[in-house]
Design a protein around this motif. Structure first.
Motif, PDB file in Angstrom:
ATOM      1  N   GLY A 184     -27.380 -10.314   0.077  1.00 46.03           N
ATOM      2  CA  GLY A 184     -27.119  -9.076  -0.661  1.00 46.03           C
ATOM      3  C   GLY A 184     -25.779  -8.448  -0.461  1.00 46.03           C
ATOM      4  N   TYR A 185     -25.145  -9.097   0.221  1.00 47.22           N
ATOM      5  CA  TYR A 185     -23.758  -8.439   0.892  1.00 47.22           C
ATOM      6  C   TYR A 185     -22.695  -8.742  -0.504  1.00 47.22           C
ATOM      7  CZ  TYR A 185     -25.539  -8.680   5.635  1.00 47.22           C
ATOM      8  OH  TYR A 185     -26.056  -8.533   6.763  1.00 47.22           O
ATOM      9  N   ARG A 186     -22.028  -7.555  -0.817  1.00 48.75           N
ATOM     10  CA  ARG A 186     -20.927  -7.681  -1.629  1.00 48.75           C
ATOM     11  C   ARG A 186     -19.933  -6.611  -1.177  1.00 48.75           C
ATOM     12  NH1 ARG A 186     -24.202 -10.801  -3.110  1.00 48.75           N
ATOM     13  NH2 ARG A 186     -24.846 -11.430  -5.312  1.00 48.75           N
ATOM     14  N   THR A 187     -18.733  -6.830  -1.911  1.00 42.05           N
ATOM     15  CA  THR A 187     -17.402  -5.908  -1.364  1.00 42.05           C
ATOM     16  C   THR A 187     -18.045  -4.503  -1.588  1.00 42.05           C
ATOM     17  OG1 THR A 187     -15.996  -7.373  -2.157  1.00 42.05           O
ATOM     18  CG2 THR A 187     -15.237  -5.174  -2.395  1.00 42.05           C
ATOM     19  N   GLY A 188     -17.899  -3.572  -0.816  1.00 34.62           N
ATOM     20  CA  GLY A 188     -18.256  -2.205  -0.897  1.00 34.62           C
ATOM     21  C   GLY A 188     -19.440  -1.783  -0.253  1.00 34.62           C
ATOM     22  N   HIS A 189     -20.239  -2.572   0.223  1.00 36.42           N
ATOM     23  CA  HIS A 189     -21.387  -2.421   0.844  1.00 36.42           C
ATOM     24  C   HIS A 189     -21.483  -1.916   2.088  1.00 36.42           C
ATOM     25  CE1 HIS A 189     -25.856  -3.499   1.861  1.00 36.42           C
ATOM     26  NE2 HIS A 189     -25.202  -3.654   3.071  1.00 36.42           N
ATOM     27  N   PHE A 224     -18.320   1.499   8.160  1.00 37.35           N
ATOM     28  CA  PHE A 224     -18.236   0.019   8.079  1.00 37.35           C
ATOM     29  C   PHE A 224     -18.907  -0.276   6.827  1.00 37.35           C
ATOM     30  CE2 PHE A 224     -20.489  -4.235   8.140  1.00 37.35           C
ATOM     31  CZ  PHE A 224     -19.331  -4.813   8.734  1.00 37.35           C
ATOM     32  N   LYS A 225     -17.618  -1.155   6.141  1.00 38.19           N
ATOM     33  CA  LYS A 225     -17.936  -1.658   4.930  1.00 38.19           C
ATOM     34  C   LYS A 225     -17.522  -3.173   4.669  1.00 38.19           C
ATOM     35  CE  LYS A 225     -16.805   1.488   1.933  1.00 38.19           C
ATOM     36  NZ  LYS A 225     -16.030   2.494   1.239  1.00 38.19           N
ATOM     37  N   ILE A 226     -18.275  -3.754   3.737  1.00 39.98           N
ATOM     38  CA  ILE A 226     -18.005  -5.055   3.299  1.00 39.98           C
ATOM     39  C   ILE A 226     -16.814  -5.431   2.529  1.00 39.98           C
ATOM     40  CG2 ILE A 226     -18.767  -7.238   2.185  1.00 39.98           C
ATOM     41  CD1 ILE A 226     -20.087  -6.770   4.908  1.00 39.98           C
ATOM     42  N   GLY A 227     -15.550  -5.901   2.639  1.00 42.60           N
ATOM     43  CA  GLY A 227     -14.592  -6.033   1.944  1.00 42.60           C
ATOM     44  C   GLY A 227     -14.485  -7.270   1.248  1.00 42.60           C
ATOM     45  N   PRO A 228     -13.432  -8.079   1.126  1.00 35.17           N
ATOM     46  CA  PRO A 228     -13.021  -9.287   0.358  1.00 35.17           C
ATOM     47  C   PRO A 228     -13.686 -10.617   0.965  1.00 35.17           C
ATOM     48  CG  PRO A 228     -11.274  -8.811   1.330  1.00 35.17           C
ATOM     49  CD  PRO A 228     -12.170  -7.569   2.044  1.00 35.17           C
ATOM     50  N   MET A 285     -17.167  -9.795  -5.695  1.00 38.42           N
ATOM     51  CA  MET A 285     -16.467  -9.893  -4.509  1.00 38.42           C
ATOM     52  C   MET A 285     -15.236  -9.708  -4.754  1.00 38.42           C
ATOM     53  SD  MET A 285     -18.251 -10.159  -1.485  1.00 38.42           S
ATOM     54  CE  MET A 285     -17.270 -10.800  -0.475  1.00 38.42           C
ATOM     55  N   GLN A 286     -14.221  -8.997  -4.024  1.00 39.87           N
ATOM     56  CA  GLN A 286     -12.724  -8.983  -4.138  1.00 39.87           C
ATOM     57  C   GLN A 286     -12.466 -10.165  -3.258  1.00 39.87           C
ATOM     58  OE1 GLN A 286     -11.067  -5.867  -1.527  1.00 39.87           O
ATOM     59  NE2 GLN A 286      -9.061  -5.948  -2.237  1.00 39.87           N
ATOM     60  N   ILE A 287     -11.126 -10.943  -3.420  1.00 40.74           N
ATOM     61  CA  ILE A 287     -10.747 -12.076  -2.737  1.00 40.74           C
ATOM     62  C   ILE A 287      -9.567 -11.811  -2.125  1.00 40.74           C
ATOM     63  CG2 ILE A 287     -10.111 -14.288  -3.113  1.00 40.74           C
ATOM     64  CD1 ILE A 287     -12.269 -14.188  -5.639  1.00 40.74           C
ATOM     65  N   ALA A 288      -9.362 -12.272  -0.908  1.00 40.88           N
ATOM     66  CA  ALA A 288      -7.912 -12.337  -0.249  1.00 40.88           C
ATOM     67  C   ALA A 288      -7.598 -13.600   0.380  1.00 40.88           C
ATOM     68  CB  ALA A 288      -7.950 -11.073   0.838  1.00 40.88           C
ATOM     69  N   VAL A 289      -6.679 -14.230   0.103  1.00 43.17           N
ATOM     70  CA  VAL A 289      -6.451 -15.561   0.510  1.00 43.17           C
ATOM     71  C   VAL A 289      -5.348 -15.917   1.446  1.00 43.17           C
ATOM     72  CG1 VAL A 289      -5.866 -18.032  -0.234  1.00 43.17           C
ATOM     73  CG2 VAL A 289      -7.200 -16.482  -1.831  1.00 43.17           C
ATOM     74  N   HIS A 290      -5.330 -16.358   2.351  1.00 45.49           N
ATOM     75  CA  HIS A 290      -4.316 -16.342   3.374  1.00 45.49           C
ATOM     76  C   HIS A 290      -3.479 -17.388   2.937  1.00 45.49           C
ATOM     77  CE1 HIS A 290      -2.634 -17.916   7.543  1.00 45.49           C
ATOM     78  NE2 HIS A 290      -2.379 -19.023   6.802  1.00 45.49           N
ATOM     79  N   CYS A 291      -2.240 -17.198   2.693  1.00 49.91           N
ATOM     80  CA  CYS A 291      -1.153 -18.262   1.936  1.00 49.91           C
ATOM     81  C   CYS A 291       0.173 -17.820   2.618  1.00 49.91           C
ATOM     82  CB  CYS A 291      -0.990 -18.152   0.541  1.00 49.91           C
ATOM     83  SG  CYS A 291      -2.415 -18.237  -0.478  1.00 49.91           S
ATOM     84  N   ILE A 292       0.537 -18.518   3.483  1.00 45.64           N
ATOM     85  CA  ILE A 292       1.996 -18.666   4.229  1.00 45.64           C
ATOM     86  C   ILE A 292       3.021 -19.370   3.223  1.00 45.64           C
ATOM     87  CG2 ILE A 292       3.510 -19.089   6.103  1.00 45.64           C
ATOM     88  CD1 ILE A 292       1.141 -18.141   7.866  1.00 45.64           C
ATOM     89  N   GLY A 293       2.475 -20.695   3.123  1.00 44.56           N
ATOM     90  CA  GLY A 293       3.252 -21.711   2.295  1.00 44.56           C
ATOM     91  C   GLY A 293       3.317 -21.297   0.806  1.00 44.56           C
ATOM     92  N   ASP A 294       4.433 -21.743   0.034  1.00 49.39           N
ATOM     93  CA  ASP A 294       4.381 -21.568  -1.533  1.00 49.39           C
ATOM     94  C   ASP A 294       3.236 -22.491  -2.092  1.00 49.39           C
ATOM     95  OD1 ASP A 294       5.748 -23.823  -0.860  1.00 49.39           O
ATOM     96  OD2 ASP A 294       7.419 -23.557  -2.257  1.00 49.39           O
ATOM     97  N   LYS A 295       3.088 -23.754  -1.645  1.00 49.64           N
ATOM     98  CA  LYS A 295       1.793 -24.669  -2.177  1.00 49.64           C
ATOM     99  C   LYS A 295       0.509 -24.022  -2.091  1.00 49.64           C
ATOM    100  CE  LYS A 295      -0.092 -28.407  -3.391  1.00 49.64           C
ATOM    101  NZ  LYS A 295      -0.045 -28.854  -4.522  1.00 49.64           N
ATOM    102  N   ALA A 296       0.200 -23.480  -0.802  1.00 47.89           N
ATOM    103  CA  ALA A 296      -0.846 -22.554  -0.737  1.00 47.89           C
ATOM    104  C   ALA A 296      -0.827 -21.714  -1.746  1.00 47.89           C
ATOM    105  CB  ALA A 296      -1.140 -21.986   0.560  1.00 47.89           C
ATOM    106  N   MET A 297      -0.037 -20.746  -2.080  1.00 47.87           N
ATOM    107  CA  MET A 297      -0.095 -19.744  -2.989  1.00 47.87           C
ATOM    108  C   MET A 297      -0.054 -20.148  -4.534  1.00 47.87           C
ATOM    109  SD  MET A 297       2.579 -16.297  -2.353  1.00 47.87           S
ATOM    110  CE  MET A 297       3.126 -16.892  -0.876  1.00 47.87           C
ATOM    111  N   TYR A 298       0.283 -21.222  -4.743  1.00 47.30           N
ATOM    112  CA  TYR A 298       0.228 -21.619  -5.994  1.00 47.30           C
ATOM    113  C   TYR A 298      -1.133 -22.135  -6.551  1.00 47.30           C
ATOM    114  CZ  TYR A 298       4.920 -22.383  -8.014  1.00 47.30           C
ATOM    115  OH  TYR A 298       6.350 -22.278  -8.506  1.00 47.30           O
ATOM    116  N   MET A 299      -1.829 -22.649  -5.301  1.00 45.93           N
ATOM    117  CA  MET A 299      -3.354 -22.948  -5.449  1.00 45.93           C
ATOM    118  C   MET A 299      -4.194 -21.970  -5.838  1.00 45.93           C
ATOM    119  SD  MET A 299      -3.317 -26.114  -2.529  1.00 45.93           S
ATOM    120  CE  MET A 299      -5.193 -26.623  -3.164  1.00 45.93           C
ATOM    121  N   ALA A 300      -3.895 -20.618  -4.647  1.00 44.22           N
ATOM    122  CA  ALA A 300      -4.531 -19.682  -4.629  1.00 44.22           C
ATOM    123  C   ALA A 300      -4.681 -18.770  -6.058  1.00 44.22           C
ATOM    124  CB  ALA A 300      -4.117 -18.619  -3.664  1.00 44.22           C
ATOM    125  N   PHE A 301      -3.469 -18.644  -6.710  1.00 44.38           N
ATOM    126  CA  PHE A 301      -2.990 -18.106  -7.749  1.00 44.38           C
ATOM    127  C   PHE A 301      -3.558 -18.784  -8.905  1.00 44.38           C
ATOM    128  CE2 PHE A 301       0.834 -15.449  -6.482  1.00 44.38           C
ATOM    129  CZ  PHE A 301       0.033 -14.315  -6.230  1.00 44.38           C
TER     130      PHE A 301
END
Length: 542
Positions: free
Chosen positions: A277-282, A287-291, A340-356
Motif C-alpha cells: 500500500g505504499y505510494r509517493t506522498g504516503h 515522515f513521508k514516502i517519496g519516489p 510513484m515518483q521516480i528518481a534515478v541515480h545517473c552519473i554517467g551519460d549512458k545511464a542518463m540516456y537509459m533513464a530518460f
C-alpha cells in the motif's frame, strides 16, 4: 503565540525574494512575517521572544539527496576518510579494534577510503591481502567513499562463500588475479555477495543511529532530508526502517522532515512494496514516502559510472550500467503507473540516456503532467541530455559539493570536449529546469554552507582552482540558497508547505553567524550555523 524572532535580517525566499525583520511562530507554523512592530503586536504572556541581533535568518535547509541511515550507521564504524595510504588504513583499523576491544569473529566495517587521495605511487585499491594484515580473525569490509566498491578480507569472503569458482553476477563484478582467485574487490551489485552476510540491526538500534544522525544534521541547519535508506544497512529490511521512523515520529523524537527515496532495485521488492500500500506522498509532515529510487550506474571516481564512450584514462571500460534497458523500462513503468515518483541515480551519460528513455516510454503510455520524475547527480551530460531535462519536465538533484573532488579527476576520466557540457547547473537552471540541492552524505559532508560556497565559486574547499573550475556555470548566492530550500521542497511536492518563510508554512528556519549575501563569496564556507529551528522549536543552538 509560542515564539517571536525579532531584529533579524530575514531572507524569506518567497517569490519576491523579500526581506523582513521578525517572524511569529505558533503550533509549528509561521503565523506572521513583517517588521518588529507588526510581529510584536502578537506577543502575549506566554510568548518567548528571541532576539536575532541582526543575524541572517533563512528557511531551514533541505538536503534533496542523502543517505541519513547510512551516515548514522557508519559513524559508529571505522572512519577511513582522509587515509593517505593502505598502510594508514591498516594502522587506523588496528587501533580501532584495540581501543574498542572488539572480540574475535565480530565484523569490522569502515567507510571513506579513496585511493585518489593516497600518496603518489600508491594510488591503487586495497585488496583482501592488505586487510588480512589487520586481522584474519575478524571479517572486515571497507566501503569506498563513493559506496560503489567494497573491499573484503579473507575471513569475510570465507563467511560469504566466495571462491575462485563463484560465478560473476549481472550489474557488478569481483576482481580476480592472474590465477583466477578473487582478490577482495567487489564492484556495484557484486557488493551484495559480501554485505548480505553482515548481521542485521534491530529496530531499536536503527532508531538510536537515526537520532544521532538527525542531531548532526540539525547542527548544519538542516530541517528536511530526502534520504535513500532502504539498502543502507545489512538486511535491507525496509519494513524495519519505516517502522523505526514511524516510532520516532510517534515518540516525538524526529527532528528532521523525512522524504524517503525508496531504493527498490528489483521487481520483486518493488511489487512487494506497492502491494503493502505504499505510494509517493504516503505519510505526514514528519515522515513521508517519496519516489522510487533506482541506481542506474556507479561513480566517476571508481570508473563504474556508465559512459557512452570508453574512459579516457582507461579505454578498456565504459563503466557499469546496473540495469539492461528492458529492466529499467519495466521498473519505471510499474512505478509510474502506480503513482510513484521516480528518481534515478545517473552519473554517467549512458545511464542518463537509459533513464530518460525509460521515463519517456512510461509517460508516452500514461501521460502525467506533474510527475516530477528526476535524475540524481546529473554529472556527465551532453547537449541532448541537457535539453531532455526541460523536454520531459524532469527535476535535477544536484550535489554542488561534488566539485570538491571531481574537478581533480573529471577531465582525465572523460576528456576535455565532453567536460564542456558536464556539471552544467547554470545551464539547467536558466533553461527552466527545477534543481534541488543536496550532499549525497556520507559520500560527502552535508555541511550546507560548503555546498553553497562550491555552487557559487566553483572552487574546492581549499580555494582551488584559482578563478573556479567552471566559472561559466557558477550560481548566485540567491540561486544556491534557493536550491537548498525551495528547490528541495519542489522536488518533494512540498513547495506550498515549506522552503520559504511565509505565513502558513512550517516553522523550519536556520540562523547563520554572518550574512552570506553580503560577505565575499570565498568566505561563505567559513560561516557557521548559530541556531536551527524545527517545527517552531529550537533544536540546535551553538
Amino acid at each position: 503565540m509560542d515564539k517571536i524572532f525579532i531584529n533579524g535580517k530575514i531572507a524569506t525566499i518567497d517569490s519576491k525574494n523579500s526581506f523582513a525583520e521578525a517572524v511569529a511562530v505558533e503550533n509549528g507554523k509561521i503565523t506572521k512575517v513583517g517588521s518588529n512592530e507588526e510581529v510584536l503586536e502578537l506577543k502575549d504572556d506566554n510568548t518567548e521572544v528571541v532576539d536575532l541581533e541582526g543575524k541572517l535568518l533563512l528557511p531551514g535547509f533541505n538536503d534533496s539527496h542523502m543517505h541519513l541511515l547510512m551516515y548514522s550507521y557508519h559513524i559508529q564504524n571505522v572512519n577511513l576518510v582522509g587515509t593517505t595510504s593502505i598502510g594508514n588504513i591498516i594502522e587506523r583499523t588496528k587501533k580501532f579494534i584495540k581501543e574498542r576491544n572488539i572480540a574475535s569473529g565480530k565484523w569490522i566495517l569502515g567507510i571513506g577510503w579513496n585511493q585518489d587521495y593516497f600518496t603518489e605511487g600508491e594510488r591503487v585499491f586495497p585488496t583482501r591481502y592488505d586487510l588480512d594484515k589487520i586481522s584474519t580473525e575478524h571479517p572486515i569490509v571497507f566501503t569506498r567513499v563513493c559506496y560503489h566498491i567494497v573491499i573484503a578480507n579473507s575471513k569475510a569472503m570465507e563467511l560469504a562463500g566466495i571462491t575462485k569458482d563463484s560465478p560473476q553476477i549481472e550489474g557488478g563484478k569481483f576482481d580476480l588475479d592472474e590465477n583466477g582467485e578473487p582478490i577482495g574487490i567487489f564492484r556495484e551489485k557484486a557488493q551484495g555477495l559480501i554485505t548480505s552476510h553482515i548481521p542485521e540491526s534491530t529496530v531499536e538500534e536503527i532508531k538510536e543511529m537515526l537520532i544521532e544522525g538527525m542531531k548532526n544534521a540539525n547542527k548544519c541547519g538542516i530541517t528536511s532530508v530526502q534520504t535513500d535508506d532502504f539498502e543502507a544497512i545489512p538486511g535491507k529490511n525496509y519494513e524495519n526502517i519505516i517502522k523505526a521512523y514511524k516510532e520516532l515520529n510517534e515518540e516525538g523524537k524526529i527532528n528532521l522532515r523525512i522524504y524517503e527515496q525508496c531504493l527498490l532495485p528489483s521487481m520483486g521488492r518493488l511489487k512487494g512494496f506497492l502491494d503493502s500500500g505504499y505510494r509517493t506522498g504516503h505519510g505526514d509532515d514528519f515522515f513521508k514516502i517519496g519516489p522510487l529510487k533506482l541506481l542506474g550506474d556507479g561513480s566517476l571516481g571508481a570508473r563504474t559510472a556508465a559512459l557512452t564512450k570508453p574512459y579516457a584514462d582507461c579505454p578498456d571500460t565504459y563503466g557499469i550500467p546496473v540495469f539492461t534497458q528492458e529492466e529499467i523500462d519495466e521498473l519505471v513503468e510499474i512505478a509510474h503507473n502506480s503513482d510513484m515518483q521516480i528518481a534515478v541515480h545517473c552519473i554517467g551519460d549512458k545511464a542518463m540516456y537509459m533513464a530518460f528513455e525509460a521515463i519517456e516510454k512510461a509517460l508516452a503510455k500514461s501521460p502525467r503532467k506533474d510527475h516530477r520524475h528526476g535524475i540524481v547527480h546529473c554529472q556527465i551530460t551532453d547537449e541532448y541530455l541537457l535539453n531532455k531535462f526541460k523536454e520531459l519536465n524532469a527535476v535535477a538533484y544536484i550535489q554542488p559539493i561534488f566539485l570538491d573532488y571531481d574537478w581533480k579527476i573529471a577531465e582525465s576520466r572523460i576528456g576535455g570536449e565532453l567536460l564542456k557540457t558536464c556539471y552544467n547547473w547554470r545551464t539547467l537552471l536558466h533553461s527552466g529546469v527545477h534543481l534541488g540541492f543536496g550532499s549525497d552524505a556520507p559520500v560527502e559532508s552535508f555541511n550546507v554552507l560548503n555546498g553553497i560556497y562550491e555552487a557559487v565559486t566553483s572552487k574546492d574547499l581549499n580555494g582551488e582552482p584559482e578563478g573556479g573550475w567552471k566559472p561559466d556555470q557558477t550560481l548566485t548566492v540567491e540561486e544556491a540558497v534557493y536550491g537548498f530550500t525551495m528547490g528541495g521542497a519542489y522536488t518533494s511536492f512540498e513547495e506550498n508547505g515549506k522552503g520559504s518563510i511565509e505565513e502558513g508554512k512550517l516553522a523550519d528556519m536556520v540562523v547563520l553567524s554572518r550574512d552570506i549575501f553580503e560577505i565575499p563569496e570565498d568566505e561563505i564556507k567559513d560561516v557557521e550555523v548559530e541556531m536551527t529551528i524545527f517545527n517552531g522549536k529550537i533544536v540546535y543552538k551553538k
